[in-house]
Design a protein around this motif. Structure first.
Motif, PDB file in Angstrom:
ATOM      1  N   ALA A 164       0.815  -1.216   0.000  1.00  0.00           N
ATOM      2  CA  ALA A 164       0.000   0.000   0.000  1.00  0.00           C
ATOM      3  C   ALA A 164       0.850   1.268   0.000  1.00  0.00           C
ATOM      4  O   ALA A 164       0.350   2.344  -0.323  1.00  0.00           O
ATOM      5  CB  ALA A 164      -0.942   0.003   1.193  1.00  0.00           C
ATOM      6  N   THR A 165       2.116   1.139   0.357  1.00  0.00           N
ATOM      7  CA  THR A 165       2.966   2.328   0.335  1.00  0.00           C
ATOM      8  C   THR A 165       3.512   2.572  -1.062  1.00  0.00           C
ATOM      9  O   THR A 165       4.214   3.546  -1.283  1.00  0.00           O
ATOM     10  CB  THR A 165       4.146   2.192   1.309  1.00  0.00           C
ATOM     11  OG1 THR A 165       5.008   1.159   0.820  1.00  0.00           O
ATOM     12  CG2 THR A 165       3.666   1.830   2.690  1.00  0.00           C
ATOM     13  N   ALA A 214      -5.606   3.093   5.435  1.00  0.00           N
ATOM     14  CA  ALA A 214      -5.464   3.734   4.128  1.00  0.00           C
ATOM     15  C   ALA A 214      -4.023   4.204   3.952  1.00  0.00           C
ATOM     16  O   ALA A 214      -3.376   4.587   4.921  1.00  0.00           O
ATOM     17  CB  ALA A 214      -6.415   4.892   4.000  1.00  0.00           C
ATOM     18  N   PRO A 215      -3.521   4.160   2.715  1.00  0.00           N
ATOM     19  CA  PRO A 215      -2.139   4.538   2.402  1.00  0.00           C
ATOM     20  C   PRO A 215      -1.687   5.791   3.140  1.00  0.00           C
ATOM     21  O   PRO A 215      -0.626   5.808   3.717  1.00  0.00           O
ATOM     22  CB  PRO A 215      -2.176   4.766   0.892  1.00  0.00           C
ATOM     23  CG  PRO A 215      -3.251   3.853   0.415  1.00  0.00           C
ATOM     24  CD  PRO A 215      -4.255   3.769   1.516  1.00  0.00           C
ATOM     25  N   GLY A 216      -2.479   6.830   3.083  1.00  0.00           N
ATOM     26  CA  GLY A 216      -2.062   8.085   3.711  1.00  0.00           C
ATOM     27  C   GLY A 216      -2.328   8.067   5.197  1.00  0.00           C
ATOM     28  O   GLY A 216      -2.610   9.099   5.775  1.00  0.00           O
ATOM     29  N   GLN A 217      -2.255   6.892   5.785  1.00  0.00           N
ATOM     30  CA  GLN A 217      -2.509   6.693   7.226  1.00  0.00           C
ATOM     31  C   GLN A 217      -3.987   6.744   7.457  1.00  0.00           C
ATOM     32  O   GLN A 217      -4.617   5.921   7.924  1.00  0.00           O
ATOM     33  CB  GLN A 217      -1.818   7.756   8.054  1.00  0.00           C
ATOM     34  CG  GLN A 217      -2.716   8.439   9.055  1.00  0.00           C
ATOM     35  CD  GLN A 217      -2.219   9.808   9.391  1.00  0.00           C
ATOM     36  OE1 GLN A 217      -2.416  10.268  10.490  1.00  0.00           O
ATOM     37  NE2 GLN A 217      -1.588  10.499   8.452  1.00  0.00           N
TER      38      GLN A 217
END
Lengths: 217, 217
Positions: A164-165, A214-217
């Motif tokens: 996901a990163t 979610a990717p953006g934390q």
DNA sequence: CCCCGGGTCAACCATTTGGTTGATCCGCCG
DNA sequence: CGGCGGATCAACCAAATGGTTGACCCGGGG
């Protein structure tokens, strides 16, 4: 009955103040110390132990801006002699967070939006050596059992998080010290369990099912 | 000197308790009411206004689990007659959040990990009709101005959103009635602007910068 | 009027990913 | 003990993605 002595670990002064205010309203509970990150928490624990003034329960946030994060800190604390139970109190309710915390030896998992009474109950349970789960988390786990959850292994979840990163297979392989072939094998398993057939869809599905954040934390 | 009367808006009881405890330690500041979401905040504001007991500053969280979110609530509040200044107090420092809050009419933006004294200063500034930015936020904005943001076109954002759902280039092409070649061209532009070199990293970057919302909504 | 930027497309090629098969090792469980 | 599942790896092939070049159309601004 003796007071239950608590160590608060959270990087937000506001949250620490809130917990302190909230807990001190309860009989039988007192806040012995505070720490802004995992390192400070360990220092405080040891300091209080040598003073013969040990804490009974650690209330730990998972996301710490700087310094040692909550999961690592929990694991470190559990290595201590006469380690106090660690009760996680955080904002996130994804599988990855919960699993990581439990694996690190947390004895409870609460969400920050919980009403005070629930937090109090959880602290009491933790102090008594019992497991304390937020109703939300409990319901979530029940739901997982009822709806045959994809049941990803923790290794698979770990790879999913790296996925996901935006890392490539090769990058993931290097980071986890396994071969690219193994990464691919894991990914195929993950796709199968999530019912998708490519990495971006896997991220989307895993995020939606709250398996990872979610990717953006 | 009159007391500055505050309305706290945050969905976490813990945080509300923390702010209440923190603010009540300061002279000249008192917490008039609390609300757990935007709707409740509006109701409280109106109720206190009709009681002839208006609030001077609204302290607002952006992320509210349920109910009206902070940005919407801020905009609604600013529409009221004799609208009090709204000071945002949140965890996230993405430019999208900050911009949205400012556009909605917020008169300040603070981060929850700020020390009490900074929060106090911000409240005083807001009450005096001034703008209050956390040092962190100020630094961030300066940085943004120095290094101008990538500025994706709306078409690119649209493709980015489809990308985040896990669709392949071909699927995106069909959905948007353009050729696969064009999709690829757009993606290359997107990668360039986001400073990444593959689709998953693009999703990660775009989510982090709040250009699109996270896959799991 | 001409240029520029956004959107569109094609052709080509290198690299990455996806998918499969088969194999080894290890720990747990009946 | 035997079997099962998780984790590891290799080799191979097909398909998708990434990267580049060049081209066309169109609308707005200098």
């Amino acid at each position: 009955m003796n007071q239950i002595r608590i160590l608060l670990v959270d990087d937000h002064p506001v949250v620490r103040a809130g917990l302190r205010a909230m807990l001190s309203d309860f009989e039988g509970i007192s806040v012995a110390a505070e720490a802004a990150d995992g390192d400070a928490a360990l220092r405080e624990l040891k300091r209080l132990q040598t003073l013969g003034d040990p804490v009974d329960v650690v209330l730990m946030d998972l996301q710490m801006g700087a310094g040692m994060d909550g999961v690592t800190a929990t694991a470190q604390i559990r290595l201590l002699e006469a380690a106090p139970p660690v009760l996680i109190l955080t904002t996130y309710d994804t599988d990855a967070d919960i699993l990581a915390a439990v694996e690190a030896g947390a004895s409870g998992y609460m969400l920050k939006d919980a009403p005070p009474e629930q937090i109090r109950q959880a602290v009491l349970a933790a102090a008594a050596g019992q497991t304390a789960l937020a109703p939300k988390i409990a319901a979530l786990l029940m739901n997982r059992i009822a709806n045959p959850a994809p049941a990803l292994t923790s290794r698979e979840i770990q790879l999913l998080e790296l996925l996901a990163t935006g890392m490539s297979n090769r990058a993931i392989a290097k980071k986890t010290f396994i071969s690219e072939a193994t990464v691919k094998t894991h990914l195929v398993h993950i796709y199968g369990k999530l019912g998708v057939d490519n990495r971006t869809a896997a991220i989307s599905a895993a995020t939606q099912r709250r398996i990872i954040r979610a990717p953006g934390q």
